[in-house]
Structure formats: C-alpha cells, structure tokens
Design a protein around this motif. Structure first.
Motif, short mmCIF file in Angstrom:
data_model
loop_
_atom_site.label_atom_id
_atom_site.label_comp_id
_atom_site.label_asym_id
_atom_site.label_seq_id
_atom_site.Cartn_x
_atom_site.Cartn_y
_atom_site.Cartn_z
N ARG A 53 0.88 -1.28 -0.14
CA ARG A 53 -0.09 -0.05 0.00
C ARG A 53 0.80 1.21 0.04
O ARG A 53 2.16 1.36 0.46
N GLY A 140 -5.17 14.13 -2.66
CA GLY A 140 -5.76 13.21 -2.29
C GLY A 140 -7.00 12.42 -2.99
O GLY A 140 -6.98 11.24 -3.35
N GLN A 141 -7.85 13.30 -3.65
CA GLN A 141 -8.84 12.97 -4.47
C GLN A 141 -8.28 12.19 -5.90
O GLN A 141 -8.92 11.56 -6.59
N ARG A 142 -7.03 12.55 -6.35
CA ARG A 142 -6.22 12.06 -7.50
C ARG A 142 -5.70 10.73 -7.10
O ARG A 142 -5.08 10.17 -8.23
N GLY A 143 -5.88 10.19 -6.00
CA GLY A 143 -5.42 8.84 -6.04
C GLY A 143 -3.99 8.81 -4.95
O GLY A 143 -4.10 7.62 -4.55
N ARG A 146 -5.90 7.55 -1.82
CA ARG A 146 -6.80 6.42 -1.98
C ARG A 146 -6.47 5.00 -1.50
O ARG A 146 -5.30 4.68 -2.37
N GLY A 147 -6.88 4.23 -0.71
CA GLY A 147 -6.51 2.91 -0.30
C GLY A 147 -5.04 3.04 0.34
O GLY A 147 -4.60 1.93 0.69
N ARG A 171 -13.70 13.44 4.97
CA ARG A 171 -13.09 13.14 3.52
C ARG A 171 -12.10 12.17 3.50
O ARG A 171 -11.82 11.31 2.57
N ARG A 174 -12.43 8.52 4.51
CA ARG A 174 -13.26 7.73 3.26
C ARG A 174 -12.31 7.20 2.13
O ARG A 174 -12.61 6.28 1.56
N LEU A 175 -11.37 8.07 2.16
CA LEU A 175 -10.32 7.87 0.99
C LEU A 175 -9.23 6.82 1.37
O LEU A 175 -8.86 5.83 0.73
N ALA A 176 -8.90 6.89 2.63
CA ALA A 176 -7.64 6.03 3.43
C ALA A 176 -7.92 4.79 3.47
O ALA A 176 -9.25 4.48 3.84
N HIS A 177 -7.12 3.67 3.34
CA HIS A 177 -7.30 2.40 4.07
C HIS A 177 -7.26 2.57 5.52
O HIS A 177 -8.05 1.81 6.04
#
Length: 227
Positions: A53, A140-143, A146-147, A171, A174-177
């Motif tokens: 990750r 963050g929103q661009r990846g 995410r995860g 926010r 919701r994006l992070a693992h």
C-alpha cells in the motif's frame, strides 16, 4: 532513526501471476488447448499478486511542533528512502508543502536541509483544516490517499474552526485504508485529547499513538506495517 524503515503491509492487487495452485486461469488454459489443436490440456492456475500500500505522511511543522519537527522529518526520510515510489510526504502549517523529492536524498542531514529550504512556513502558525483541504483537493482525490495508510503527525492545535477540520478528516477517512494520528503529547502522563482540533479528529482515526520518543516511533512502525 534511519534504521526504522517504516513500510506498509502488502495487499492483493488486481493483477495475477501463474501459480501451481489456486483459481483456474482461463486465458492461459485456452492458449494451451490451441497449441494442442483444441485437445484438452492441463488447467493453468493463477493467484493474485501482492502489492504494498502507499504510505502518506502529513507532518505538522507549526511552532507548537518545533521540538519534534526534526525527528519527525528524519522518520519521514527513512520511510521515503525505503520505498521512494510508494511514499509521499507533506508538511502542514499555514500551507501545504510536498517534500517527498527533498527527502529522497541519501544523506539524512542533506535531506533535512533540502526539506527546510522547501518549507516556507517552518515553525509558523497552524491551519490544519486548510492544509488538509489543499492536500485532498490537489492530491488525495487524484489517488494519492486512496487505499493508502495515511499518518498525520500533529499535536492537534488548530487556529481555524474545528468543525472544518472534522469535515476534512471525514473526507480523508473515506479515501484512506487506515488513518493514523501521531501526537507527541499522547505519551505523557495524564494526557487527555481536549484540544479542539484533536477532539474534532478523534472520531475518524483508526489509530491514535504517541510520537515523543524513539521507542514510540518504533511502535509506530509496527502500526504502519499492520495489515
């Protein structure tokens, strides 16, 4: 500090690799049959590949974090050097600054000098909500988040509205693992997370740990590597 080498655990990726056992691999099985003119062939098997990750480090470099900023940047340097392509580091203060490239220097002192030159708000004020919003909007929103395992180093002092910080933490969660908050005051006797910013962030955290000593940072390495 350089020997800590923090790294995240692996996760199953969408890609597969050939394996002796596991699920049937239809494309490879069909290709084998075509090579034998359609006659039945041995079934090909596959398994999912593991992929580490991404690790994202967000470091508060405001005035209240000054006694710990040097150590935390050295920790970030150890993480970036371990996996340069899978680790991102940013500083938070009155603005957001990406320091990943600066921390890729092999020499820790050289990396800290380069990071210090890149940070315009070193030992300044604290606007965590604004800095987090900038990170989420641009990265963050661009990846990037995410995860990922996201680790935020801060004492929780916030000059802005704590409700805005809570909204950005929601926010990010919701994006992070997993979302980890490292507070250097956490390891002190009698500490309670009563600061408004810290209280606003707590509901969205997966882990809330100390970061006031080398032993605490060793524990943090274990938290980061937890699958």
């Amino acid at each position: 500090m350089a020997l800590l080498a923090p790294a995240t655990a692996a996760r199953p990726s969408r890609r597969h690799r050939p394996a002796a056992g596991g699920a049937v691999d239809p494309p490879r099985t069909v290709r084998r049959m075509l090579r034998h003119l359609g006659e039945p062939a041995r079934l090909a098997r596959r398994e999912r590949r593991d992929k580490p990750r991404r690790l994202v480090l967000l470091l508060d470099v405001s005035g209240s974090m000054a006694p710990y900023a040097d150590s935390l940047l050295r920790f970030a340097h150890a993480a970036v050097r371990r996996r340069p392509t899978l680790t991102e580091a940013f500083t938070l203060g009155t603005r957001l600054t990406r320091v990943s490239r600066a921390l890729r220097h092999r020499d820790p002192d050289g990396a800290l000098r380069a990071a210090g030159e890149a940070i315009p708000d070193w030992h300044g004020g604290t606007r965590l909500a604004d800095s987090l919003k900038a990170f989420l909007d641009r990265w963050g929103q661009r990846g990037t988040a995410r995860g990922a395992v996201v680790v935020l180093f801060s004492d929780g002092w916030e000059r802005g509205d704590p409700a805005l910080l809570a909204a950005q933490m929601a926010r990010l969660s919701r994006l992070a693992h997993r979302l980890v908050w490292v507070n250097p005051h956490r390891g002190k006797p009698g500490y309670e997370p009563l600061v408004a910013g810290m209280a606003a962030a707590l509901p969205y955290l997966d882990d809330f740990v100390a970061g006031h000593s080398l032993a605490a940072l060793e524990d943090l390495v274990r938290v980061i590597s937890r699958s």
